[in-house]
Write a protein that holds these residues in place. Structure first.
Motif: not given
Length: 332
Positions: A162-165, A174-178
Protein backbone atom coordinates in the motif's frame (compact mmCIF):
# COMPACT_ATOMS: atom_id res chain seq x y z
CA UNK A 1 9.24 -5.19 33.80
CA UNK A 2 5.58 -5.60 32.91
CA UNK A 3 6.02 -5.24 29.14
CA UNK A 4 7.60 -8.71 29.12
CA UNK A 5 4.12 -10.16 29.44
CA UNK A 6 3.19 -9.15 25.90
CA UNK A 7 6.48 -8.73 24.02
CA UNK A 8 7.45 -11.44 21.56
CA UNK A 9 10.79 -10.00 20.47
CA UNK A 10 13.64 -8.22 22.17
CA UNK A 11 17.26 -7.22 21.57
CA UNK A 12 20.11 -8.52 23.69
CA UNK A 13 23.89 -8.84 23.48
CA UNK A 14 26.63 -9.55 26.04
CA UNK A 15 29.53 -7.07 26.16
CA UNK A 16 31.41 -8.59 29.09
CA UNK A 17 31.09 -11.73 31.20
CA UNK A 18 32.65 -10.88 34.58
CA UNK A 19 30.93 -8.81 35.73
CA UNK A 20 28.08 -9.42 33.32
CA UNK A 21 27.39 -6.44 31.05
CA UNK A 22 24.49 -6.67 28.58
CA UNK A 23 22.90 -4.27 26.08
CA UNK A 24 19.15 -4.12 25.41
CA UNK A 25 16.85 -1.63 23.68
CA UNK A 26 14.79 0.82 25.73
CA UNK A 27 11.14 0.81 24.73
CA UNK A 28 11.37 -2.22 22.44
CA UNK A 29 10.93 -5.48 24.35
CA UNK A 30 13.07 -4.10 27.16
CA UNK A 31 11.32 -6.24 29.76
CA UNK A 32 12.34 -9.42 27.98
CA UNK A 33 15.89 -8.20 27.45
CA UNK A 34 16.15 -7.43 31.17
CA UNK A 35 14.80 -10.89 32.03
CA UNK A 36 17.46 -12.50 29.85
CA UNK A 37 20.18 -10.54 31.65
CA UNK A 38 18.80 -11.32 35.11
CA UNK A 39 18.55 -15.01 34.28
CA UNK A 40 22.13 -15.10 32.93
CA UNK A 41 23.50 -13.22 35.95
CA UNK A 42 22.14 -15.79 38.44
CA UNK A 43 22.35 -13.27 41.26
CA UNK A 44 25.85 -12.03 40.38
CA UNK A 45 26.77 -8.40 39.70
CA UNK A 46 25.16 -7.33 36.44
CA UNK A 47 25.00 -4.14 34.40
CA UNK A 48 22.30 -3.61 31.78
CA UNK A 49 22.86 -0.86 29.19
CA UNK A 50 19.88 0.39 27.21
CA UNK A 51 19.98 1.76 23.68
CA UNK A 52 17.54 4.67 23.40
CA UNK A 53 15.01 4.06 20.63
CA UNK A 54 13.56 7.56 20.77
CA UNK A 55 14.20 11.02 22.21
CA UNK A 56 15.22 10.64 25.84
CA UNK A 57 12.15 12.33 27.32
CA UNK A 58 9.85 10.06 25.29
CA UNK A 59 11.40 6.87 26.66
CA UNK A 60 11.92 8.26 30.18
CA UNK A 61 8.81 6.57 31.59
CA UNK A 62 9.90 3.21 30.17
CA UNK A 63 13.39 3.63 31.62
CA UNK A 64 12.03 4.63 35.03
CA UNK A 65 9.62 1.69 35.12
CA UNK A 66 12.31 -0.76 34.08
CA UNK A 67 14.67 0.61 36.72
CA UNK A 68 12.07 0.35 39.49
CA UNK A 69 11.27 -3.23 38.50
CA UNK A 70 14.93 -4.19 38.55
CA UNK A 71 15.53 -2.59 41.94
CA UNK A 72 12.58 -4.53 43.31
CA UNK A 73 13.20 -7.91 41.66
CA UNK A 74 16.96 -7.97 40.97
CA UNK A 75 18.95 -5.72 43.32
CA UNK A 76 22.20 -7.16 41.90
CA UNK A 77 21.50 -5.36 38.60
CA UNK A 78 22.39 -1.74 37.76
CA UNK A 79 20.66 -0.05 34.83
CA UNK A 80 22.50 2.33 32.48
CA UNK A 81 21.60 4.12 29.26
CA UNK A 82 23.56 5.28 26.26
CA UNK A 83 22.77 8.92 25.47
CA UNK A 84 23.53 10.76 22.20
CA UNK A 85 24.12 14.18 23.79
CA UNK A 86 26.09 14.96 26.92
CA UNK A 87 23.14 17.18 27.93
CA UNK A 88 20.89 14.08 28.03
CA UNK A 89 22.87 12.58 30.90
CA UNK A 90 21.22 14.60 33.73
CA UNK A 91 17.76 13.65 32.41
CA UNK A 92 18.62 9.96 32.60
CA UNK A 93 20.41 10.25 35.94
CA UNK A 94 17.36 11.97 37.46
CA UNK A 95 15.54 8.67 36.87
CA UNK A 96 18.12 6.80 38.93
CA UNK A 97 19.65 5.35 35.75
CA UNK A 98 23.36 5.69 34.98
CA UNK A 99 24.28 7.60 31.81
CA UNK A 100 26.99 6.79 29.27
CA UNK A 101 27.62 9.50 26.69
CA UNK A 102 27.89 7.33 23.59
CA UNK A 103 25.35 7.44 20.79
CA UNK A 104 24.11 4.01 19.62
CA UNK A 105 24.59 5.02 15.98
CA UNK A 106 28.36 5.12 16.53
CA UNK A 107 28.17 1.33 16.67
CA UNK A 108 26.93 0.58 13.17
CA UNK A 109 29.50 -1.96 11.96
CA UNK A 110 31.76 -0.52 9.26
CA UNK A 111 32.94 -4.04 8.39
CA UNK A 112 29.41 -4.78 7.15
CA UNK A 113 28.60 -1.39 5.61
CA UNK A 114 31.23 -0.06 3.20
CA UNK A 115 31.27 1.50 -0.28
CA UNK A 116 30.99 -1.03 -3.07
CA UNK A 117 32.63 1.24 -5.58
CA UNK A 118 32.28 -1.30 -8.37
CA UNK A 119 28.48 -1.02 -8.21
CA UNK A 120 26.79 1.21 -10.83
CA UNK A 121 24.69 4.12 -9.61
CA UNK A 122 21.19 2.84 -10.44
CA UNK A 123 19.07 5.02 -8.13
CA UNK A 124 18.91 8.76 -7.48
CA UNK A 125 18.07 8.08 -3.82
CA UNK A 126 17.41 5.28 -1.36
CA UNK A 127 14.91 5.54 1.50
CA UNK A 128 15.37 2.94 4.23
CA UNK A 129 12.53 3.40 6.70
CA UNK A 130 9.68 1.51 8.34
CA UNK A 131 6.20 2.04 6.93
CA UNK A 132 5.16 4.03 10.04
CA UNK A 133 3.61 7.45 9.57
CA UNK A 134 6.32 9.17 11.63
CA UNK A 135 8.85 8.34 8.91
CA UNK A 136 7.03 10.89 6.69
CA UNK A 137 7.28 8.90 3.47
CA UNK A 138 5.00 11.44 1.81
CA UNK A 139 7.94 13.85 1.54
CA UNK A 140 9.61 11.40 -0.86
CA UNK A 141 6.62 10.30 -2.95
CA UNK A 142 7.76 12.49 -5.84
CA UNK A 143 11.49 11.73 -5.75
CA UNK A 144 12.63 10.44 -9.10
CA UNK A 145 14.16 6.98 -9.54
CA UNK A 146 13.97 5.95 -5.88
CA UNK A 147 14.86 2.67 -4.13
CA UNK A 148 12.64 1.91 -1.13
CA UNK A 149 13.70 -0.44 1.66
CA UNK A 150 10.87 -0.76 4.13
CA UNK A 151 9.01 -3.03 6.50
CA UNK A 152 6.02 -2.86 8.87
CA UNK A 153 7.34 -2.96 12.43
CA UNK A 154 4.18 -2.76 14.48
CA UNK A 155 0.60 -3.99 14.42
CA UNK A 156 -1.44 -1.49 12.43
CA UNK A 157 1.51 -0.27 10.39
CA UNK A 158 0.73 0.47 6.75
CA UNK A 159 1.29 -2.60 4.53
CA UNK A 160 4.37 -2.36 2.32
CA UNK A 161 2.45 -2.76 -0.95
CA UNK A 162 0.00 0.00 0.00
CA UNK A 163 2.81 2.39 0.88
CA UNK A 164 4.81 1.53 -2.24
CA UNK A 165 1.81 2.29 -4.47
CA UNK A 166 1.86 5.88 -3.21
CA UNK A 167 5.38 6.50 -4.54
CA UNK A 168 5.31 7.91 -8.06
CA UNK A 169 8.75 6.88 -9.34
CA UNK A 170 9.88 3.71 -7.57
CA UNK A 171 12.67 1.82 -9.29
CA UNK A 172 13.03 -0.74 -6.49
CA UNK A 173 11.06 -1.89 -3.45
CA UNK A 174 11.59 -5.02 -1.36
CA UNK A 175 8.11 -6.30 -2.20
CA UNK A 176 6.55 -7.99 -5.21
CA UNK A 177 3.15 -9.42 -6.15
CA UNK A 178 4.75 -12.85 -6.51
CA UNK A 179 6.66 -13.07 -3.25
CA UNK A 180 5.20 -10.34 -1.04
CA UNK A 181 7.47 -8.52 1.39
CA UNK A 182 11.10 -9.62 1.77
CA UNK A 183 13.41 -8.56 4.58
CA UNK A 184 16.84 -7.69 3.25
CA UNK A 185 20.00 -8.95 4.89
CA UNK A 186 22.88 -6.48 5.48
CA UNK A 187 24.78 -7.33 2.26
CA UNK A 188 21.63 -6.61 0.22
CA UNK A 189 21.21 -3.28 2.02
CA UNK A 190 24.87 -2.43 1.44
CA UNK A 191 24.55 -3.16 -2.28
CA UNK A 192 21.40 -1.06 -2.71
CA UNK A 193 22.87 1.85 -0.77
CA UNK A 194 26.08 1.69 -2.82
CA UNK A 195 23.95 1.79 -5.99
CA UNK A 196 22.27 5.02 -4.84
CA UNK A 197 23.46 8.63 -5.14
CA UNK A 198 22.10 9.73 -1.75
CA UNK A 199 20.01 8.50 1.18
CA UNK A 200 16.85 9.90 2.79
CA UNK A 201 15.85 10.20 6.45
CA UNK A 202 12.70 12.31 6.87
CA UNK A 203 11.26 11.79 10.37
CA UNK A 204 10.92 14.74 12.73
CA UNK A 205 11.56 12.93 16.03
CA UNK A 206 13.30 9.62 16.72
CA UNK A 207 16.25 8.16 18.54
CA UNK A 208 19.15 6.32 17.00
CA UNK A 209 18.73 6.34 13.23
CA UNK A 210 20.80 3.49 11.88
CA UNK A 211 19.97 4.07 8.21
CA UNK A 212 21.73 7.44 8.14
CA UNK A 213 25.01 5.92 9.37
CA UNK A 214 24.65 2.97 7.00
CA UNK A 215 24.45 5.55 4.21
CA UNK A 216 27.59 7.34 5.42
CA UNK A 217 29.62 4.17 5.87
CA UNK A 218 28.62 3.06 2.37
CA UNK A 219 29.81 6.43 1.07
CA UNK A 220 26.63 8.28 0.11
CA UNK A 221 25.41 11.68 1.37
CA UNK A 222 22.19 12.34 3.24
CA UNK A 223 19.08 14.40 2.50
CA UNK A 224 17.16 14.97 5.70
CA UNK A 225 14.87 17.33 7.60
CA UNK A 226 15.36 19.07 10.95
CA UNK A 227 14.98 16.48 13.71
CA UNK A 228 15.11 15.84 17.44
CA UNK A 229 16.42 12.78 19.22
CA UNK A 230 20.10 12.56 18.34
CA UNK A 231 20.63 11.45 14.77
CA UNK A 232 22.47 14.69 13.95
CA UNK A 233 25.32 13.66 16.28
CA UNK A 234 26.83 11.71 13.40
CA UNK A 235 26.36 14.45 10.78
CA UNK A 236 29.20 16.13 8.91
CA UNK A 237 27.80 19.24 7.22
CA UNK A 238 29.86 18.54 4.09
CA UNK A 239 27.83 15.38 3.46
CA UNK A 240 24.35 16.30 4.69
CA UNK A 241 21.68 18.55 3.21
CA UNK A 242 19.02 19.56 5.74
CA UNK A 243 15.86 20.84 4.06
CA UNK A 244 12.47 22.04 5.21
CA UNK A 245 9.90 19.23 5.52
CA UNK A 246 8.37 19.82 2.11
CA UNK A 247 8.39 17.48 -0.88
CA UNK A 248 9.79 20.04 -3.39
CA UNK A 249 12.74 20.74 -1.08
CA UNK A 250 13.52 17.03 -0.73
CA UNK A 251 13.28 16.53 -4.50
CA UNK A 252 15.58 19.48 -5.18
CA UNK A 253 18.23 18.24 -2.74
CA UNK A 254 18.18 14.78 -4.33
CA UNK A 255 18.57 16.34 -7.79
CA UNK A 256 21.56 18.33 -6.55
CA UNK A 257 23.33 15.20 -5.32
CA UNK A 258 22.52 13.49 -8.58
CA UNK A 259 24.42 16.24 -10.35
CA UNK A 260 27.35 16.24 -7.91
CA UNK A 261 28.05 14.19 -4.78
CA UNK A 262 31.00 14.14 -2.32
CA UNK A 263 33.69 11.50 -2.49
CA UNK A 264 32.43 8.18 -1.01
CA UNK A 265 35.62 7.44 0.92
CA UNK A 266 35.62 10.95 2.41
CA UNK A 267 32.04 10.45 3.62
CA UNK A 268 32.94 7.13 5.22
CA UNK A 269 36.07 8.50 6.87
CA UNK A 270 34.12 11.42 8.36
CA UNK A 271 31.51 9.06 9.84
CA UNK A 272 34.19 6.92 11.46
CA UNK A 273 35.91 10.03 12.85
CA UNK A 274 32.64 11.00 14.53
CA UNK A 275 32.05 7.46 15.82
CA UNK A 276 35.42 6.98 17.50
CA UNK A 277 34.98 9.35 20.50
CA UNK A 278 31.67 7.67 21.37
CA UNK A 279 33.23 4.22 21.10
CA UNK A 280 36.15 5.36 23.23
CA UNK A 281 33.81 6.56 26.00
CA UNK A 282 31.92 3.25 26.07
CA UNK A 283 35.20 1.30 26.13
CA UNK A 284 36.44 3.48 29.00
CA UNK A 285 33.24 2.76 30.94
CA UNK A 286 33.52 -0.97 30.18
CA UNK A 287 37.18 -0.95 31.22
CA UNK A 288 36.16 0.38 34.64
CA UNK A 289 33.73 -2.48 35.08
CA UNK A 290 36.23 -5.08 33.82
CA UNK A 291 39.08 -3.74 35.94
CA UNK A 292 41.45 -3.55 32.98
CA UNK A 293 42.18 -1.30 30.01
CA UNK A 294 40.29 -2.71 27.02
CA UNK A 295 41.52 -0.17 24.46
CA UNK A 296 44.37 -2.50 23.33
CA UNK A 297 41.73 -5.07 22.34
CA UNK A 298 40.06 -2.64 19.92
CA UNK A 299 41.03 -2.00 16.31
CA UNK A 300 42.07 1.33 14.82
CA UNK A 301 38.46 2.55 14.73
CA UNK A 302 37.94 1.47 18.36
CA UNK A 303 35.74 -1.51 17.54
CA UNK A 304 35.97 -4.21 20.20
CA UNK A 305 35.67 -7.88 19.15
CA UNK A 306 32.56 -8.29 21.34
CA UNK A 307 30.71 -5.37 19.76
CA UNK A 308 27.81 -6.35 17.53
CA UNK A 309 26.36 -4.32 14.67
CA UNK A 310 24.25 -1.55 16.23
CA UNK A 311 24.92 -3.12 19.65
CA UNK A 312 21.89 -5.32 19.16
CA UNK A 313 20.90 -8.84 18.29
CA UNK A 314 17.22 -9.66 17.79
CA UNK A 315 15.78 -12.53 19.81
CA UNK A 316 12.39 -14.22 19.65
CA UNK A 317 10.72 -15.17 22.92
CA UNK A 318 8.83 -18.49 22.73
CA UNK A 319 6.23 -19.40 25.33
CA UNK A 320 6.68 -22.89 26.82
CA UNK A 321 3.90 -25.36 27.73
CA UNK A 322 4.88 -25.17 31.42
CA UNK A 323 4.27 -21.42 31.42
CA UNK A 324 7.95 -20.54 31.11
CA UNK A 325 9.77 -18.99 28.15
CA UNK A 326 12.74 -19.61 25.90
CA UNK A 327 14.81 -17.07 23.95
CA UNK A 328 15.73 -17.88 20.36
CA UNK A 329 18.23 -15.74 18.46
CA UNK A 330 17.21 -14.30 15.10
CA UNK A 331 19.36 -15.52 12.20
CA UNK A 332 20.29 -12.00 11.00
Amino acid sequence: MSDGQTSETTTFIVLWREPLVCVISAGWGSGWGARMAVQMAEGRECHIITRLTNRVDIVAADLAGLNEGLKREAPNVRLWSLVPYQSDAPVVEALGVGAIWATPTAFVDERIYYPQLEQPKLYDAVHNARTDADKRHELAFGVNNLALITYPAFAGSEPVNVLAARYRSLSYVNWSDATGHRFLDPPDVRRLVSQSRCGLVLSAVEGANNASVEYFLCGIPLVTTPSEGGRDVMYDSRHVTVVEPAAPAVEAAVAAYRASAPDPLEIRAAALARARPHRERLIAWLSERAGRDLIPLADGNLWLPQFHDKLRQIWFIDAQPDGGWQARRHAI
